[in-house]
Design a protein around this motif. Structure first.
Motif, PDB file in Angstrom:
ATOM      1  N   LEU A  73       0.826  -1.206   0.000  1.00  0.00           N
ATOM      2  CA  LEU A  73       0.000   0.000   0.000  1.00  0.00           C
ATOM      3  C   LEU A  73       0.862   1.260   0.000  1.00  0.00           C
ATOM      4  CD1 LEU A  73      -2.700  -1.178   2.547  1.00  0.00           C
ATOM      5  CD2 LEU A  73      -3.121  -0.578   0.146  1.00  0.00           C
ATOM      6  N   LEU A  74       1.891   1.281   0.835  1.00  0.00           N
ATOM      7  CA  LEU A  74       2.754   2.454   0.899  1.00  0.00           C
ATOM      8  C   LEU A  74       3.508   2.658  -0.415  1.00  0.00           C
ATOM      9  CD1 LEU A  74       4.120   2.115   4.553  1.00  0.00           C
ATOM     10  CD2 LEU A  74       2.316   3.646   3.692  1.00  0.00           C
ATOM     11  N   ALA A  75       3.868   1.565  -1.092  1.00  0.00           N
ATOM     12  CA  ALA A  75       4.522   1.674  -2.398  1.00  0.00           C
ATOM     13  C   ALA A  75       3.566   2.259  -3.435  1.00  0.00           C
ATOM     14  CB  ALA A  75       5.031   0.298  -2.846  1.00  0.00           C
ATOM     15  N   ALA A  76       2.298   1.917  -3.355  1.00  0.00           N
ATOM     16  CA  ALA A  76       1.304   2.418  -4.314  1.00  0.00           C
ATOM     17  C   ALA A  76       0.892   3.853  -4.013  1.00  0.00           C
ATOM     18  CB  ALA A  76       0.073   1.511  -4.295  1.00  0.00           C
ATOM     19  N   LEU A  77       1.071   4.302  -2.780  1.00  0.00           N
ATOM     20  CA  LEU A  77       0.613   5.626  -2.370  1.00  0.00           C
ATOM     21  C   LEU A  77       1.273   6.748  -3.166  1.00  0.00           C
ATOM     22  CD1 LEU A  77      -0.922   7.589  -0.535  1.00  0.00           C
ATOM     23  CD2 LEU A  77       0.895   7.272   1.178  1.00  0.00           C
ATOM     24  N   GLY A  78       2.574   6.668  -3.403  1.00  0.00           N
ATOM     25  CA  GLY A  78       3.274   7.759  -4.088  1.00  0.00           C
ATOM     26  C   GLY A  78       2.699   8.077  -5.455  1.00  0.00           C
ATOM     27  N   GLU A  79       2.569   7.067  -6.289  1.00  0.00           N
ATOM     28  CA  GLU A  79       2.049   7.273  -7.644  1.00  0.00           C
ATOM     29  C   GLU A  79       0.575   7.685  -7.610  1.00  0.00           C
ATOM     30  OE1 GLU A  79       1.105   4.536 -11.478  1.00  0.00           O
ATOM     31  OE2 GLU A  79       3.093   4.273 -10.576  1.00  0.00           O
ATOM     32  N   ALA A  80      -0.198   7.052  -6.740  1.00  0.00           N
ATOM     33  CA  ALA A  80      -1.621   7.403  -6.639  1.00  0.00           C
ATOM     34  C   ALA A  80      -1.768   8.851  -6.176  1.00  0.00           C
ATOM     35  CB  ALA A  80      -2.336   6.452  -5.675  1.00  0.00           C
ATOM     36  N   ALA A  81      -0.951   9.255  -5.206  1.00  0.00           N
ATOM     37  CA  ALA A  81      -1.030  10.625  -4.687  1.00  0.00           C
ATOM     38  C   ALA A  81      -0.670  11.635  -5.767  1.00  0.00           C
ATOM     39  CB  ALA A  81      -0.105  10.785  -3.483  1.00  0.00           C
ATOM     40  N   GLU A  82       0.342  11.362  -6.517  1.00  0.00           N
ATOM     41  CA  GLU A  82       0.745  12.297  -7.577  1.00  0.00           C
ATOM     42  C   GLU A  82      -0.393  12.499  -8.577  1.00  0.00           C
ATOM     43  OE1 GLU A  82       4.224  12.810 -10.936  1.00  0.00           O
ATOM     44  OE2 GLU A  82       4.633  11.622  -9.141  1.00  0.00           O
ATOM     45  N   ARG A  83      -0.995  11.405  -9.006  1.00  0.00           N
ATOM     46  CA  ARG A  83      -2.076  11.485  -9.994  1.00  0.00           C
ATOM     47  C   ARG A  83      -3.298  12.199  -9.428  1.00  0.00           C
ATOM     48  NH1 ARG A  83      -5.719   7.748 -10.365  1.00  0.00           N
ATOM     49  NH2 ARG A  83      -4.366   6.121  -9.559  1.00  0.00           N
ATOM     50  N   VAL A  84      -3.758  11.780  -8.242  1.00  0.00           N
ATOM     51  CA  VAL A  84      -4.973  12.345  -7.645  1.00  0.00           C
ATOM     52  C   VAL A  84      -4.768  13.818  -7.298  1.00  0.00           C
ATOM     53  CG1 VAL A  84      -6.479  12.256  -5.606  1.00  0.00           C
ATOM     54  CG2 VAL A  84      -5.876  10.141  -6.802  1.00  0.00           C
ATOM     55  N   LEU A  85      -3.624  14.156  -6.727  1.00  0.00           N
ATOM     56  CA  LEU A  85      -3.381  15.532  -6.302  1.00  0.00           C
ATOM     57  C   LEU A  85      -3.091  16.460  -7.477  1.00  0.00           C
ATOM     58  CD1 LEU A  85      -1.393  14.793  -3.041  1.00  0.00           C
ATOM     59  CD2 LEU A  85      -3.785  15.494  -3.262  1.00  0.00           C
ATOM     60  N   ASP A  86      -2.483  15.941  -8.543  1.00  0.00           N
ATOM     61  CA  ASP A  86      -2.253  16.772  -9.739  1.00  0.00           C
ATOM     62  C   ASP A  86      -3.573  17.197 -10.381  1.00  0.00           C
ATOM     63  OD1 ASP A  86       0.477  16.692  -9.450  1.00  0.00           O
ATOM     64  OD2 ASP A  86       0.828  15.257 -11.085  1.00  0.00           O
ATOM     65  N   GLU A  87      -4.556  16.299 -10.384  1.00  0.00           N
ATOM     66  CA  GLU A  87      -5.834  16.621 -11.028  1.00  0.00           C
ATOM     67  C   GLU A  87      -6.834  17.288 -10.079  1.00  0.00           C
ATOM     68  OE1 GLU A  87      -8.282  12.410 -10.531  1.00  0.00           O
ATOM     69  OE2 GLU A  87      -7.177  12.755 -12.376  1.00  0.00           O
ATOM     70  N   ALA A  88      -6.518  17.341  -8.796  1.00  0.00           N
ATOM     71  CA  ALA A  88      -7.471  17.839  -7.791  1.00  0.00           C
ATOM     72  C   ALA A  88      -7.940  19.274  -8.019  1.00  0.00           C
ATOM     73  CB  ALA A  88      -6.891  17.688  -6.382  1.00  0.00           C
ATOM     74  N   PRO A  89      -7.062  20.236  -8.305  1.00  0.00           N
ATOM     75  CA  PRO A  89      -7.576  21.609  -8.457  1.00  0.00           C
ATOM     76  C   PRO A  89      -8.641  21.738  -9.551  1.00  0.00           C
ATOM     77  CG  PRO A  89      -5.205  21.646  -8.159  1.00  0.00           C
ATOM     78  CD  PRO A  89      -5.600  20.198  -8.337  1.00  0.00           C
ATOM     79  N   GLU A  90      -8.392  21.125 -10.690  1.00  0.00           N
ATOM     80  CA  GLU A  90      -9.375  21.213 -11.773  1.00  0.00           C
ATOM     81  C   GLU A  90     -10.618  20.387 -11.467  1.00  0.00           C
ATOM     82  OE1 GLU A  90      -9.826  20.210 -16.514  1.00  0.00           O
ATOM     83  OE2 GLU A  90      -7.835  20.552 -15.690  1.00  0.00           O
ATOM     84  N   ARG A  91     -10.419  19.192 -10.954  1.00  0.00           N
ATOM     85  CA  ARG A  91     -11.549  18.302 -10.686  1.00  0.00           C
ATOM     86  C   ARG A  91     -12.451  18.848  -9.576  1.00  0.00           C
ATOM     87  NH1 ARG A  91     -11.500  11.865 -10.629  1.00  0.00           N
ATOM     88  NH2 ARG A  91     -13.637  11.555 -10.001  1.00  0.00           N
ATOM     89  N   GLU A  92     -11.845  19.410  -8.539  1.00  0.00           N
ATOM     90  CA  GLU A  92     -12.608  19.912  -7.395  1.00  0.00           C
ATOM     91  C   GLU A  92     -12.994  21.380  -7.535  1.00  0.00           C
ATOM     92  OE1 GLU A  92     -13.923  18.182  -4.944  1.00  0.00           O
ATOM     93  OE2 GLU A  92     -13.093  16.393  -5.869  1.00  0.00           O
TER      94      GLU A  92
END
Length: 187
Positions: A73-92
């Protein structure tokens, strides 16, 4: 009011809680459809932040090679965080502030602590479903009956875990922390 919110009405948990907290405010907001005017704010509001946490947790669990293993889970967190947080301003729909970089790091650290806490729970549970609707679309509502009276409830379950023997655990992600939820809120 009785016609609109009678026995066949399916309630959301948030509207039911709003009615319990203040019936008059419920009437103004959900019957009359009036909303307070909000001053524009830079950065995230609570709803936007909660949506980001939900998406990030779901993306992390889905991306992990083994969603029951903390290291995976911790290994997957970095890539998932980058993707989700990069798109967050526009998406939200919020403007990044000068603090966005620090906010991103705080979100990742909070999710890391949540993953560690969830991994520490006992019982041999494996994530089974994410964002599972009830009472929406084709999904049946939850019918709550107490002392001969009842109501129908709709919503979305953040996560459902199962054990090999079929035991189910329901997880509802919250951003307010343990002090924000008292026994009366759970009831």
């Amino acid at each position: 009011f009785t016609h609109r919110f009678g026995p066949d009405h399916t309630w959301s948990a948030s509207r039911l809680e709003a009615y319990r907290d203040c019936p008059f405010r419920f009437f103004v907001a959900h019957v009359l459809g009036l909303e307070p005017r909000e001053e524009p704010q830079a950065g995230l509001d609570a709803r936007q932040l909660g949506s980001i946490y939900h998406r990030l947790l779901e993306a992390t669990y889905k991306a992990a090679a083994d969603p029951t293993d903390l290291e995976s889970l911790l290994a997957a967190l970095g890539e998932a965080a980058e993707r989700v947080l990069d798109e967050a301003p526009e998406r939200e729909g919020f403007r990044e502030t000068a603090w966005w970089a620090q906010t991103r790091e705080e979100i990742v650290q909070n999710v890391r602590r949540s993953l560690e806490a969830l991994a520490g729970l006992e019982g041999g549970f494996t994530p089974h479903a994410y964002e599972l609707p009830f009472g929406l679309g084709e999904a049946r509502p939850l019918v709550v009956e107490v002392a001969g009276d009842g109501f129908r409830l709709r919503g979305v379950i953040d996560r459902v875990d199962r054990t090999p023997d079929g035991t189910v655990r329901v997880i509802d992600y919250k951003t307010a922390g343990p002090d924000g939820y008292k026994p009366k809120s759970l009831e």
